[in-house]
Design a protein around this motif. Structure first.
Motif, PDB file in Angstrom:
ATOM      1  N   GLU A   1       0.964  -1.151  -0.005  1.00  0.00           N
ATOM      2  CA  GLU A   1       0.166   0.053  -0.006  1.00  0.00           C
ATOM      3  C   GLU A   1       0.764   1.204  -0.094  1.00  0.00           C
TER       4      GLU A   1
ATOM      5  N   LEU B   1       2.111   1.737  -3.422  1.00  0.00           N
ATOM      6  CA  LEU B   1       1.205   2.221  -4.370  1.00  0.00           C
ATOM      7  C   LEU B   1       0.890   3.585  -4.132  1.00  0.00           C
TER       8      LEU B   1
ATOM      9  N   TYR C   1       0.567  -7.437  -4.315  1.00  0.00           N
ATOM     10  CA  TYR C   1      -1.128  -7.584  -4.059  1.00  0.00           C
ATOM     11  C   TYR C   1      -1.245  -8.885  -4.694  1.00  0.00           C
TER      12      TYR C   1
ATOM     13  N   GLY D   1      -6.432  -3.378  -2.975  1.00  0.00           N
ATOM     14  CA  GLY D   1      -5.389  -3.259  -3.563  1.00  0.00           C
ATOM     15  C   GLY D   1      -5.556  -4.021  -5.230  1.00  0.00           C
TER      16      GLY D   1
ATOM     17  N   SER E   1       4.412  -2.987  -6.222  1.00  0.00           N
ATOM     18  CA  SER E   1       3.034  -3.122  -5.487  1.00  0.00           C
ATOM     19  C   SER E   1       2.254  -4.183  -5.955  1.00  0.00           C
ATOM     20  N   TYR E   2       1.999  -4.030  -7.305  1.00  0.00           N
ATOM     21  CA  TYR E   2       0.977  -4.932  -8.012  1.00  0.00           C
ATOM     22  C   TYR E   2       1.467  -6.436  -7.696  1.00  0.00           C
TER      23      TYR E   2
END
Length: 566
Positions: A121, A124, A154, A182, A150-151
């Motif tokens: 988080e 992001l 998640y 997310g 980040s992707y």
């Protein structure tokens, strides 16, 4: 959930907090925030910012929300530094290995799973600030790297939560809500981006599933968890703003209202929810009801003036739709005095509103639109390293007033209203659409009575594009088609407003979609997408073209499925 290596005195004097205690206290802080008690909310989070990952992330998130509203450089830098510190706090709680074990999360404690979530988080949100902060391409790519990292976290967490290895801990609903946020945010936002922009962000080969993203966000918003606020706000932004400004103008107001209902009950004076309630009424064409809600939102709190500015902006447009030019001017004037987002834009809107008044009508405060238009370029600024596209557009349009005997803009307020897709907002109100048409017919007549200038063709085409929007609202499809076609046919004669032709192609394409002429629509949209570059507000137009083509593909897929079933 504490660490001894903290230098925060309040944390040293407090007993260690469990993960559950931290989550409970952060939920209380969010509750205060949504009740307009912003300072109390931050005060509750501040003492444990260095020894609780959740306190750190939520404190930084609230600062980031403020920065997103103000666009002020100092606020953006402060939020970025706080989010970076929060990321460092989260890092201390992560498992000391290079990645989630076996890409599955197996072997991580509950606290370590939450640490992965909070870390993702932070990445992001820091990426979002990076995009605001600097137009330099290196910074843009750095932001893309954060987004990609980040992707992937998640995605790994999401896979793990669906697996047999996942055993629900005491705070599983918080973990699941965070992953829903997310995964939902990534799928929804990636689905909005044209492929060429995704390539810039180093997202080649990735695309978002809009419907899946919406379902994940709904799941997060409707369950009691720390991220339900973020899920709800992102959904409300999508339904009431993004789908209009960057889409085809088909915001789902029913879903927005369903989403708002429990929050309105729980936070009846919550400024954020009064604002979105106003926006849903505005979309429905209930302009007077919208005005009342925006005014109520301003009265609800005095701590964060940024909320007032958001309401003033919508009030400016509400009075524009009603053609009450002096009230629209009043809110543009308030914004020019109080908001630092774009003084050039606000002064342009002041001048634009005054220019709609009859020549013999007294101007408020003795101001003169010609002088105001001349001031617009002097207020040019870079907000966090970037000039807003709407500001660039306003400065470009105001240039013609530099002359000692300037050629007046025919309908500057309605032209800017088009840029914000405002004609879609009044399609359910024939009376407001007819009023706009009367204004455009008067402007067309005045233009024909004036001597021909180098701006004449451009000004005529602006009026044709906007007349086409009114005729489309009024279901006069053939007349609307003729207006858009006139603009397209004038391409070689247009000297300054190069945005007109790609936008006329877009609007004609959208009209053909409504008429079921899908093959023709695809050709027009592809032409608008591929044949025109470096015109005003290009990114916004490209987003809308992408949304229209995506909608067409979905419609065609549904038709093929139906024919297969038959």
């Amino acid at each position: 959930m504490s660490r001894k290596d903290t230098d925060t005195p309040a944390a040293e004097n407090s007993p260690p907090m469990t993960l559950q205690d931290c989550l409970a206290e952060c939920m209380e802080a969010v509750d205060l925030f949504l009740n307009n008690r912003f300072t109390e909310s931050l005060d509750k989070l501040r003492p444990h910012m260095q020894d609780s990952m959740y306190h750190a992330v939520m404190y930084a998130t609230m600062l980031e929300m403020q920065a997103m509203m103000t666009f002020q450089h100092d606020d953006i830098v402060r939020a970025g530094n706080t989010m970076k510190s929060a990321q460092e706090v989260c890092q201390r709680f992560r498992k000391k290995s290079s990645s989630i074990v076996s890409k599955s999360g197996e072997g991580l404690t509950e606290e370590q799973l939450h640490a992965e979530l909070c870390y993702a988080e932070c990445l992001l949100q820091r990426a979002a600030l990076t995009f605001l902060q600097d137009e330099n391409m290196v910074s843009f790519i750095k932001g893309g790297v954060k987004v990609r990292s980040s992707y992937l976290i998640y995605k790994d967490l999401h896979t793990f939560l669906q697996s047999h290895q996942y055993h629900k801990g005491l705070n599983h609903f918080q973990l699941e809500g965070g992953v829903s946020f997310g995964i939902g945010a990534f799928n929804l936002t990636l689905s909005l981006f044209p492929a060429r922009i995704l390539r810039l962000l180093e997202f080649a080969g990735l695309s978002g599933d809009k419907e899946y993203g919406l379902s994940q966000l709904h799941s997060g918003a409707t369950s009691l968890n720390l991220r339900s606020m973020l899920c709800a706000l992102l959904l409300l932004c999508y339904y009431t703003f993004l789908s209009f400004i960057l889409g085809t103008g088909e915001g789902d107001v029913d879903n927005a209202e369903k989403l708002l209902k429990p929050f309105r009950v729980r936070y009846p004076r919550g400024a954020i929810f009064l604002f979105f309630a106003g926006r849903t009424e505005e979309i429905r064409g209930n302009i007077d009801e919208a005005v009342a809600l925006f005014e109520d939102g301003c009265r609800a709190q005095q701590a964060w003036k940024q909320f007032h500015h958001m309401c003033y902006w919508e009030l400016l447009w509400c009075f524009t739709y009603k053609r009450v030019w002096k009230m629209a001017y009043f809110y543009a004037d308030l914004l020019s005095q109080e908001s630092r987002w774009s003084k050039a834009m606000y002064v342009y809107m002041k001048a634009a509103c005054l220019s709609m008044l009859p020549d013999d009508e007294v101007r408020p405060f003795g101001e003169n639109e010609v002088e105001l238009f001349r001031q617009v370029p002097t207020f040019k600024q870079k907000i966090a390293g970037k000039s807003p596209p709407t500001e660039k557009f306003a400065i470009r349009k105001a240039r013609r007033y530099k002359s000692s005997s300037p050629t007046r803009l025919p309908v500057p307020v309605l032209e800017m209203m088009y840029m914000w897709n405002g004609f879609t907002m009044i399609r359910s109100r024939p009376d407001l659409t007819r009023g706009m048409m009367e204004t455009l017919v008067d402007a067309e007549r005045a233009l024909q009575d004036r001597p021909v200038t180098e701006y004449s063709v451009d000004d005529s085409c602006v009026i044709q594009l906007l007349k086409g929007m009114c005729l489309k609202n009024d279901c006069q499809t053939k007349a609307a088609e003729d207006c858009f076609q006139k603009v397209i046919n004038s391409e070689k004669k247009i000297k300054f407003d190069e945005y007109l032709v790609p936008n006329a192609l877009l609007e004609l394409g959208l009209l053909y979609i409504d008429l079921g002429r899908k093959d023709q629509a695809v050709k027009l949209l592809q032409k608008a997408k591929n044949n025109y570059k470096e015109y005003s507000m290009e990114s916004r137009t490209q987003f809308r073209i992408h949304a229209a083509l995506t909608k067409l593909k979905a419609d065609i897929s549904e038709e093929e499925e139906e024919s297969t079933d038959l």
